[in-house]
Design a protein around this motif. Sequence first.
Motif, mmCIF file in Angstrom:
data_model
loop_
_atom_site.group_PDB
_atom_site.id
_atom_site.type_symbol
_atom_site.label_atom_id
_atom_site.label_comp_id
_atom_site.label_asym_id
_atom_site.label_seq_id
_atom_site.Cartn_x
_atom_site.Cartn_y
_atom_site.Cartn_z
ATOM 1 N N LEU A 152 -1.451 -2.667 -3.997
ATOM 2 C CA LEU A 152 -2.299 -2.604 -2.813
ATOM 3 C C LEU A 152 -3.136 -1.327 -2.854
ATOM 4 C CD1 LEU A 152 0.314 -3.706 -0.098
ATOM 5 C CD2 LEU A 152 -1.132 -5.138 -1.557
ATOM 6 N N GLU A 153 -4.223 -1.334 -2.106
ATOM 7 C CA GLU A 153 -5.125 -0.191 -2.055
ATOM 8 C C GLU A 153 -5.320 0.213 -0.593
ATOM 9 O OE1 GLU A 153 -7.466 2.797 -3.582
ATOM 10 O OE2 GLU A 153 -6.598 1.226 -4.857
ATOM 11 N N ARG A 154 -4.764 1.364 -0.257
ATOM 12 C CA ARG A 154 -4.896 1.892 1.116
ATOM 13 C C ARG A 154 -4.499 0.853 2.178
ATOM 14 N NH1 ARG A 154 -8.362 2.907 5.453
ATOM 15 N NH2 ARG A 154 -8.559 5.080 6.119
ATOM 16 N N PRO A 155 -3.238 0.409 2.153
ATOM 17 C CA PRO A 155 -2.779 -0.575 3.140
ATOM 18 C C PRO A 155 -2.541 0.073 4.502
ATOM 19 C CG PRO A 155 -0.955 0.065 1.740
ATOM 20 C CD PRO A 155 -2.166 0.764 1.188
ATOM 21 N N GLU A 156 -3.628 0.516 5.138
ATOM 22 C CA GLU A 156 -3.540 1.341 6.339
ATOM 23 C C GLU A 156 -2.984 0.581 7.529
ATOM 24 O OE1 GLU A 156 -4.867 1.702 9.447
ATOM 25 O OE2 GLU A 156 -4.596 3.841 9.791
ATOM 26 N N GLY A 164 2.531 0.705 7.282
ATOM 27 C CA GLY A 164 1.280 0.870 6.548
ATOM 28 C C GLY A 164 1.107 2.327 6.130
ATOM 29 N N SER A 165 0.291 2.535 5.101
ATOM 30 C CA SER A 165 0.094 3.896 4.595
ATOM 31 C C SER A 165 -1.296 4.028 3.991
ATOM 32 C CB SER A 165 1.159 4.248 3.547
ATOM 33 O OG SER A 165 1.005 3.430 2.390
ATOM 34 N N LEU A 166 -1.720 5.262 3.779
ATOM 35 C CA LEU A 166 -3.023 5.501 3.160
ATOM 36 C C LEU A 166 -2.941 5.643 1.647
ATOM 37 C CD1 LEU A 166 -5.026 7.876 5.521
ATOM 38 C CD2 LEU A 166 -4.773 5.403 5.561
ATOM 39 N N GLN A 167 -1.770 5.999 1.135
ATOM 40 C CA GLN A 167 -1.652 6.215 -0.303
ATOM 41 C C GLN A 167 -0.682 5.258 -0.979
ATOM 42 O OE1 GLN A 167 -1.878 10.251 -1.967
ATOM 43 N NE2 GLN A 167 -1.577 11.049 0.105
ATOM 44 N N GLY A 168 -0.045 4.391 -0.233
ATOM 45 C CA GLY A 168 0.926 3.481 -0.823
ATOM 46 C C GLY A 168 0.277 2.333 -1.585
ATOM 47 N N THR A 169 1.066 1.712 -2.436
ATOM 48 C CA THR A 169 0.617 0.522 -3.166
ATOM 49 C C THR A 169 1.452 -0.697 -2.810
ATOM 50 O OG1 THR A 169 2.033 1.119 -5.057
ATOM 51 C CG2 THR A 169 -0.255 1.878 -5.102
ATOM 52 N N ASN A 170 2.398 -0.520 -1.883
ATOM 53 C CA ASN A 170 3.177 -1.643 -1.368
ATOM 54 C C ASN A 170 3.508 -1.353 0.100
ATOM 55 O OD1 ASN A 170 5.187 0.312 -1.614
ATOM 56 N ND2 ASN A 170 6.120 -0.638 -3.407
#
Length: 338
Positions: free
Chosen positions: A22-26, A314-320
Amino acid sequence: MTNPLIGFQIDPADLKFVGHDLERPECILAEPDGTLWSADGRGGVMRIDPDGTQELILQQGLAANTASSFEDRLVNTLGSLPNGLTFDKNGDFLIANFGTDQVERMSRDGATSVIIDNVDGQPFGKANFVTRDSKGRLWLTVTTTMNPWTDHVKTNSRDGYIALIDERGARIVADNLCGTNELRFDANEKWLYVAETTARNITRFRVEGDTLVDRQIYGPSNLGGFNDGIAFDAYGNLWTTLIMADRLVAITPQGDLLTILDAGGDTQALAELDKAWEEGRVTPELMGACGGTACPWMASLTFGGADLKTVYLGSLQGTNIPYFQSPVSGLPLIYWNE
């Protein structure tokens, strides 16, 4: 009834994860059938089916985000950068776009149209989050009008605001806010709660027709970090993420603060950031040095699952997407039973 969150904590080692690459899953949306939707930094939304199948749906007609790294994107929000999401009544996405600085509607196949991009003829600024109420009105938060937006965190400028969007267009209904972020209604839509991220507190307003009155800080005046996403549970606890500290906390109805999850990283870097905030000298570099690995730059939470007891982060730097089981259900969002 005893508050079910009293004494409840999650060890980061016990988190489970869904999704990959994932890319930026905010911001995460959950549907009753188990489908998840995640904002994606490439300029769209990622669909994650209950069996784990993924599909990236890009916004048609909008330029993709051109930042080459997280650090670049932190300052240069170029192209589409979906931030806050909710569902329209017909199941389309309503998007507060942090890159295009507008509110958009996107169908589930990617067809995108602009709902509005200005208030009183002036550009919004950094459109952060959008939700709707039972009357069909949209409520938008704008973090700051500064460009680049990171200048705001250096000064704690109070140029954020809440805009109400209805058939008359957009108009500001609350201003003088510091880093305006996610907002939620209580169960009866009598109060509207908003995260003032850079002020580190939750502010609430009583909803009176199409105005917001009786402004007050809800809970502690300093939550101990930059609070970002917020969500109510069915008991009345207001949960919030502390981005960069990577902590999940909750404010009880009595105003007490409970720590549910602490997944932070370098404590020295976080201490330096906290000191810089107190002294008014926060920089992107100090911010970037913070964050753990389980949910880096924890930005939001969403209750899902058939019983609304699964908490997705959700997160700004996560990929999952990390998730865990809560002892209490979330307060259903407006789309849950439509």
